[in-house]
Design a protein around this motif. Structure first.
Motif, PDB file in Angstrom:
ATOM      1  N   LEU A 222       0.976  -1.184  -0.243  1.00  0.00           N
ATOM      2  CA  LEU A 222      -0.137   0.005   0.037  1.00  0.00           C
ATOM      3  C   LEU A 222       0.894   1.315   0.029  1.00  0.00           C
ATOM      4  N   TYR A 223       1.762   1.605   0.970  1.00  0.00           N
ATOM      5  CA  TYR A 223       2.648   2.487   1.135  1.00  0.00           C
ATOM      6  C   TYR A 223       3.570   2.517  -0.267  1.00  0.00           C
ATOM      7  N   GLN A 224       3.942   1.620  -0.931  1.00  0.00           N
ATOM      8  CA  GLN A 224       4.833   1.445  -2.264  1.00  0.00           C
ATOM      9  C   GLN A 224       4.058   2.044  -3.283  1.00  0.00           C
ATOM     10  N   LYS A 225       2.718   1.687  -3.345  1.00  0.00           N
ATOM     11  CA  LYS A 225       1.856   2.420  -4.338  1.00  0.00           C
ATOM     12  C   LYS A 225       1.598   3.694  -4.080  1.00  0.00           C
ATOM     13  N   LEU A 226       1.439   4.451  -2.862  1.00  0.00           N
ATOM     14  CA  LEU A 226       1.247   5.505  -2.718  1.00  0.00           C
ATOM     15  C   LEU A 226       2.156   6.525  -2.622  1.00  0.00           C
ATOM     16  N   GLN A 227       3.555   6.061  -2.153  1.00  0.00           N
ATOM     17  CA  GLN A 227       4.615   6.854  -2.173  1.00  0.00           C
ATOM     18  C   GLN A 227       5.031   7.677  -3.282  1.00  0.00           C
TER      19      GLN A 227
END
Length: 85
Positions: A25-30
């Motif tokens: 999730l964080y990799q997608k949003l970063q």
């Protein structure tokens, strides 16, 4: 404060079944939101220090700008709301 001014730390462990979901999730949003992002294993000294400081008892746990913000895997909506506030 813009999302790009925020520092997200994800505390994980190798045995955690849901930690990869939180990381994804964080990799997608970063890239979109531009926040600083790092993953720390609680078995390593730096991760253990954060866990001790914030009394983290479960992973995945998300720390944003030094504050324990989520325990477990947050929804994309929850993350966007916090990072855009």
């Amino acid at each position: 404060m813009a999302a790009s001014d925020k520092h997200v730390i994800l505390l994980v462990s190798q045995w955690c079944a849901t930690c990869p979901d939180a990381d994804a999730l964080y990799q997608k949003l970063q890239p979109e939101l531009g926040f600083k992002y790092e993953v720390l294993d609680v078995a390593q000294p730096e991760g253990r220090a954060w866990a001790k400081k914030l009394i983290v008892r479960s992973v995945p746990s998300t720390i944003i700008n030094g504050k324990l913000t989520f325990v477990g895997v947050p929804t994309e909506e929850e993350v966007r709301k916090v990072l855009n506030s």
